[in-house]
Design an enzyme around this catalytic site. Structure first.
Site, mmCIF file in Angstrom:
data_model
loop_
_atom_site.group_PDB
_atom_site.id
_atom_site.type_symbol
_atom_site.label_atom_id
_atom_site.label_comp_id
_atom_site.label_asym_id
_atom_site.label_seq_id
_atom_site.Cartn_x
_atom_site.Cartn_y
_atom_site.Cartn_z
ATOM 1 N N SER A 10 15.107 -7.717 7.016
ATOM 2 C CA SER A 10 15.875 -6.722 6.267
ATOM 3 C C SER A 10 16.544 -5.721 7.214
ATOM 4 O O SER A 10 16.176 -5.616 8.384
ATOM 5 C CB SER A 10 14.960 -5.985 5.286
ATOM 6 O OG SER A 10 13.873 -5.404 5.985
ATOM 7 N N THR A 45 12.843 1.127 0.414
ATOM 8 C CA THR A 45 12.599 1.322 -1.019
ATOM 9 C C THR A 45 11.501 2.342 -1.310
ATOM 10 O O THR A 45 11.146 2.554 -2.472
ATOM 11 C CB THR A 45 12.255 -0.022 -1.693
ATOM 12 O OG1 THR A 45 11.128 -0.601 -1.018
ATOM 13 C CG2 THR A 45 13.435 -0.985 -1.600
ATOM 14 N N THR A 142 0.980 -12.927 11.430
ATOM 15 C CA THR A 142 0.359 -11.601 11.433
ATOM 16 C C THR A 142 0.016 -11.148 10.007
ATOM 17 O O THR A 142 0.544 -10.142 9.528
ATOM 18 C CB THR A 142 1.288 -10.570 12.104
ATOM 19 O OG1 THR A 142 2.545 -10.535 11.381
ATOM 20 C CG2 THR A 142 1.556 -10.914 13.550
ATOM 21 N N GLN A 145 -5.592 -8.664 5.754
ATOM 22 C CA GLN A 145 -6.748 -9.384 5.201
ATOM 23 C C GLN A 145 -6.415 -10.067 3.877
ATOM 24 O O GLN A 145 -6.754 -11.230 3.675
ATOM 25 C CB GLN A 145 -7.929 -8.425 5.001
ATOM 26 C CG GLN A 145 -9.127 -9.104 4.339
ATOM 27 C CD GLN A 145 -10.354 -8.233 4.245
ATOM 28 O OE1 GLN A 145 -10.585 -7.391 5.101
ATOM 29 N NE2 GLN A 145 -11.168 -8.431 3.204
ATOM 30 N N ASP A 221 -3.587 9.089 7.996
ATOM 31 C CA ASP A 221 -3.460 9.377 6.569
ATOM 32 C C ASP A 221 -1.989 9.597 6.195
ATOM 33 O O ASP A 221 -1.544 10.730 5.977
ATOM 34 C CB ASP A 221 -4.289 10.607 6.205
ATOM 35 C CG ASP A 221 -4.246 10.909 4.700
ATOM 36 O OD1 ASP A 221 -3.985 9.967 3.924
ATOM 37 O OD2 ASP A 221 -4.442 12.085 4.319
ATOM 38 N N ALA A 222 -1.247 8.504 6.160
ATOM 39 C CA ALA A 222 0.168 8.568 5.770
ATOM 40 C C ALA A 222 0.640 7.146 5.504
ATOM 41 O O ALA A 222 0.030 6.181 5.985
ATOM 42 C CB ALA A 222 1.022 9.213 6.861
ATOM 43 N N THR A 227 6.250 -0.532 10.009
ATOM 44 C CA THR A 227 5.235 -0.747 11.044
ATOM 45 C C THR A 227 4.879 -2.231 11.191
ATOM 46 O O THR A 227 4.615 -2.699 12.295
ATOM 47 C CB THR A 227 3.961 0.061 10.735
ATOM 48 O OG1 THR A 227 3.589 -0.157 9.371
ATOM 49 C CG2 THR A 227 4.180 1.547 10.966
ATOM 50 N N GLY A 228 4.882 -2.979 10.090
ATOM 51 C CA GLY A 228 4.600 -4.412 10.178
ATOM 52 C C GLY A 228 5.657 -5.147 10.973
ATOM 53 O O GLY A 228 5.350 -6.068 11.748
ATOM 54 N N ASP A 229 6.923 -4.737 10.804
ATOM 55 C CA ASP A 229 8.029 -5.356 11.547
ATOM 56 C C ASP A 229 7.905 -5.038 13.033
ATOM 57 O O ASP A 229 8.120 -5.899 13.888
ATOM 58 C CB ASP A 229 9.370 -4.837 11.016
ATOM 59 C CG ASP A 229 9.466 -4.959 9.502
ATOM 60 O OD1 ASP A 229 9.122 -6.033 8.980
ATOM 61 O OD2 ASP A 229 9.876 -3.987 8.847
#
Length: 307
Positions: A10, A45, A142, A145, A221-222, A227-229
């Site tokens: 994206s 989004t 990646t 769980q 805590d946010a 971050t995954g990309d």
């Protein structure tokens, strides 16, 4: 010799998600990146409003054909992330298979984005496409769980379960599996999150061995987007530099994540002011400001080998 990556992800005008989360850090580390935008949105989004366009499977095919006609479809890596369309995902698989026929050493890095915390956030019909078509052609995956459990049909309650799940994922195709987050109890206390990785190696005599690692990373805590990309891109980069050393590759990858997230949360709190929760615009990843950490991350999270 330069390394070339085809990144199909994206794209947002504002902020760092998908291709923008992946391309800049990869380029900083010396990779040539060709980007195809699976969507083009004004912003991610998580904002109150967004506008934009979604690339169809046919449009993806047209773009790829253009690359082929000019004979510049020679890649060392393919990187993919979030998508919501089965036909688009199947077209990605076709492209990966064709590129692998041209270059049998090509490495396909896939973040199999299906959901988290027990629920899917993509259409249900993507699941069999990921399980039966995408994962078998992937070299590095990646999942979190939930995604790892979904793809294998096995729950993770212990470290032993996680090892068995990673072995099941290896049997489906990928030589490298990193479960990016889990609900396993951390040894360092409840302020940490447990991640696990497994990599199959072929010895010179043809026999196989598996390196498995556990890494505990500090929780923040946010809610961040992108971050995954970034994680998948950094794992691509550091496994390239350390192809037979998953421990070091994971330590580098998770340390980059730590530095970027810490810098982002610090800046976001500064903007929001005391006692106020940062907004999505304030939590956009501080990627450019983290350039030095991306290039040479100080190691802040150490992986341990597990049997």
């Amino acid at each position: 010799m330069e390394c070339r990556v085809l990144s199909i992800q994206s794209h947002v005008v504002r902020g760092y998600v998908g291709n923008k989360s992946a391309s800049f850090p990869l380029q900083v580390l010396g990779f040539e990146v060709d980007s195809i935008n699976s969507v083009q949105f004004s912003n991610h989004t998580g904002y109150s409003h967004w506008k934009g366009q979604v690339l169809t499977a046919d449009e993806l095919h047209v773009l790829y054909e253009g690359i082929k006609l000019n004979n510049v479809h020679h890649y060392d890596y393919v990187l993919t992330g979030y998508t919501r369309d089965t036909s688009f995902l199947e077209m990605v698989v076709d492209i990966v298979q064709e590129l692998k026929r041209a270059n049998p050493n090509l490495v396909y890095v896939c973040d199999p984005v299906l959901g988290d915390h027990g629920s899917m956030y993509v259409p249900q019909n993507l699941y069999p496409v990921y399980k039966n078509k995408v994962v078998p052609v992937a070299d590095i995956i990646t999942p979190n769980q939930f995604e790892a459990e979904l793809l294998t049909g096995k729950n993770i309650s212990t470290e032993k379960d996680a090892v068995e799940v990673m072995d099941l994922l290896h049997a489906m195709g990928p030589d490298t599996v990193v479960i990016t987050s889990s609900d396993l109890p951390p040894r360092l206390g409840d302020r940490f999150l447990v991640s696990l990785g497994s990599q199959r190696h072929v010895r010179p005599d043809g026999s196989r061995t598996t390196e498995r690692v556990r890494i505990e990373v500090p929780k923040v805590d946010a809610v961040f987007v992108g971050t995954g990309d970034l994680f998948a891109a950094m794992l691509l980069a550091w496994t390239h530099h350390y192809p037979n050393d998953l421990k070091t590759a994971c330590e580098k990858t998770f340390s980059v994540m730590h530095h970027v997230i810490r810098r982002t949360i610090s800046y976001a709190h500064e903007l929001a002011g005391p006692g106020r929760r940062p907004s999505p615009p304030q939590l956009e990843l501080r990627m450019v400001q983290s350039k030095a950490d991306i290039e040479d991350p100080a190691i802040v999270t150490e992986a341990t080998l597990i049997s």
